[in-house]
Design an enzyme around this catalytic site. Structure first.
Site, PDB file in Angstrom:
ATOM      1  N   LYS A   8       0.137   4.245  -0.242  1.00 50.85           N
ATOM      2  CA  LYS A   8      -0.506   5.456   0.310  1.00 50.85           C
ATOM      3  C   LYS A   8      -0.263   6.625  -0.649  1.00 50.85           C
ATOM      4  CE  LYS A   8      -0.063   3.340   4.780  1.00 50.85           C
ATOM      5  NZ  LYS A   8       0.024   3.455   6.223  1.00 50.85           N
ATOM      6  N   GLU A  67      -6.696   4.807   8.041  1.00 50.96           N
ATOM      7  CA  GLU A  67      -6.494   6.218   7.668  1.00 50.96           C
ATOM      8  C   GLU A  67      -7.759   6.783   7.028  1.00 50.96           C
ATOM      9  OE1 GLU A  67      -2.861   5.665   5.459  1.00 50.96           O
ATOM     10  OE2 GLU A  67      -1.849   5.128   7.322  1.00 50.96           O
ATOM     11  N   GLU A 105      -4.826  -4.622  10.866  1.00 53.71           N
ATOM     12  CA  GLU A 105      -3.820  -3.561  10.975  1.00 53.71           C
ATOM     13  C   GLU A 105      -4.049  -2.760  12.256  1.00 53.71           C
ATOM     14  OE1 GLU A 105      -2.061  -2.504   6.822  1.00 53.71           O
ATOM     15  OE2 GLU A 105      -3.670  -1.120   7.326  1.00 53.71           O
ATOM     16  N   ASN A 118       0.871  -1.178   0.000  1.00 51.67           N
ATOM     17  CA  ASN A 118       0.000   0.000   0.000  1.00 51.67           C
ATOM     18  C   ASN A 118       0.908   1.228   0.000  1.00 51.67           C
ATOM     19  OD1 ASN A 118      -1.772   2.077   0.475  1.00 51.67           O
ATOM     20  ND2 ASN A 118      -2.327   1.424   2.557  1.00 51.67           N
ATOM     21  N   SER A 173       3.919  -1.819  10.208  1.00 50.57           N
ATOM     22  CA  SER A 173       5.375  -1.860  10.359  1.00 50.57           C
ATOM     23  C   SER A 173       5.994  -3.211   9.997  1.00 50.57           C
ATOM     24  CB  SER A 173       5.789  -1.428  11.777  1.00 50.57           C
ATOM     25  OG  SER A 173       5.425  -0.077  12.004  1.00 50.57           O
ATOM     26  N   GLY A 215       3.020   2.654  10.570  1.00 51.24           N
ATOM     27  CA  GLY A 215       3.957   3.745  10.350  1.00 51.24           C
ATOM     28  C   GLY A 215       4.743   4.148  11.591  1.00 51.24           C
ATOM     29  N   HIS A 242      -9.403   1.068   5.338  1.00 54.00           N
ATOM     30  CA  HIS A 242      -8.109   1.348   5.961  1.00 54.00           C
ATOM     31  C   HIS A 242      -8.321   2.348   7.100  1.00 54.00           C
ATOM     32  CE1 HIS A 242      -4.010   2.612   6.634  1.00 54.00           C
ATOM     33  NE2 HIS A 242      -3.624   1.537   5.981  1.00 54.00           N
TER      34      HIS A 242
HETATM   35  O1  LIG Z   1      -1.041   0.926   6.809  1.00 55.69           O
HETATM   36  C1  LIG Z   1      -0.281   0.062   6.420  1.00 55.69           C
HETATM   37  C2  LIG Z   1      -0.558  -0.693   5.199  1.00 55.69           C
HETATM   38  O2  LIG Z   1      -1.859  -0.507   4.763  1.00 55.69           O
HETATM   39  C3  LIG Z   1       0.960  -0.240   7.155  1.00 55.69           C
HETATM   40  O3  LIG Z   1       1.847   0.799   6.986  1.00 55.69           O
HETATM   41  P1  LIG Z   1       3.391   0.634   7.482  1.00 55.69           P
HETATM   42  O4  LIG Z   1       3.854  -0.695   6.921  1.00 55.69           O
HETATM   43  O5  LIG Z   1       4.094   1.799   6.923  1.00 55.69           O
HETATM   44  O6  LIG Z   1       3.326   0.581   8.970  1.00 55.69           O
END
Ligand SMILES: O=C(CO)COP(=O)(O)O
Length: 253
Positions: free
Chosen positions: A11, A97, A167, A9, A212, A173, A95
């Site tokens: 983003k 976010e 997640e 992903n 992560s 992140g 997600h």
């Molecule tokens: O949100 C994520 C994947 O959708 C995970 O992000 P990270 O791997 O950067 O922690």
């Protein structure tokens, strides 16, 4: 035996240059034959070029979001059928976010999940708790509630054509990945929730861990019984790291 799947992903990161470098490199690495099933989800504006770059390759394409509507006066939105037409196989829905920053409710997430399947896409449904919820001991109930909200609207059979991703928000992140045991506990619970509706669907459901995941911790996560792959953020933007994760998934089978 469930197949392993690794999804990147991106983003809102990247550029046309990165797209070309990463996808060319990934295909070359995947051609060596030791990759698990893999997909990349670049920003929507890059999907058309990504589809061209990935034509005839083993790497699949996915989108990060879609509209719950099929078409109409929805300025700025992209429909599932548009994504499918471009060659997307997957689309991420729910997600954290999008839930947090774009106020997506369980109800809307369920509508997007249904819209994805109607368009012939495989939705990757994300669930996950906040740090406060984990510390309050609410993790298992909360993720079950997020999952059940979609099952209630889409029906359990819809999950035979879907992917589920756990997640934890506190791990996204932050570099603070869930331990393999923490992740396994939640994955096992989510599979039990699905099994309460259909044992057959639960047994087949691919479940990804995200938060992560990196080249150093992926293998341990993939060794867990109910972890069938990863949804990778930051590390999916690094060719070598993402390739190591795709290989770790394959060698864990
Ligand atoms: O949100 C994520 C994947 O959708 C995970 O992000 P990270 O791997 O950067 O922690």
């Amino acid at each position: 035996m469930r197949r392993k799947l690794v999804v990147g992903n991106w983003k809102m990161h990247g550029s046309q240059e990165l797209l070309r470098t990463l996808l060319t490199g990934l295909q070359a690495n995947a051609a060596q034959g030791d990759f698990a099933d893999a997909a990349v989800c670049p920003p929507a504006v890059y999907l058309a070029e990504a589809a061209t770059l990935l034509a005839d390759s083993a790497i699949s394409l996915g989108a990060q979001n879609l509209s719950q509507h099929e078409q109409g006066a929805y300025t700025g939105e992209v429909s599932g059928s548009m994504l499918a037409e471009l060659g997307c196989r997957y689309v991420i829905v729910g997600h954290s976010e999008r839930r947090e920053l774009f106020a997506e409710t369980d109800e809307l997430v369920a509508d997007k999940f249904i819209a994805a399947q109607r368009a012939g896409l495989t939705p990757i449904l994300c669930v996950g708790e906040s740090l406060a919820q984990r510390e309050a001991g609410q993790t298992l109930d909360f993720v079950a509630q997020q999952l059940n909200a979609v099952i209630a609207k889409a029906g359990i059979e819809a999950f035979s054509g879907a992917v589920l991703a756990y997640e934890p928000i506190w791990a996204i992140g932050t570099g603070m990945t869930a331990s393999p045991e923490q992740a396994q506990e939640v994955h096992q619970h989510l599979r039990q929730v699905v099994a309460q509706h259909s044992a057959a669907v639960a047994a087949e459901l691919q479940m990804l861990y995200g938060g992560s995941v990196n080249a150093a911790n992926a293998a341990q996560l993939f060794a867990q019984q109910d972890i069938d792959g990863a949804l990778v953020g930051g590390a999916s933007l690094k060719l070598d790291d993402f390739s190591v994760i795709c290989r770790a998934a394959q060698s864990s089978i």
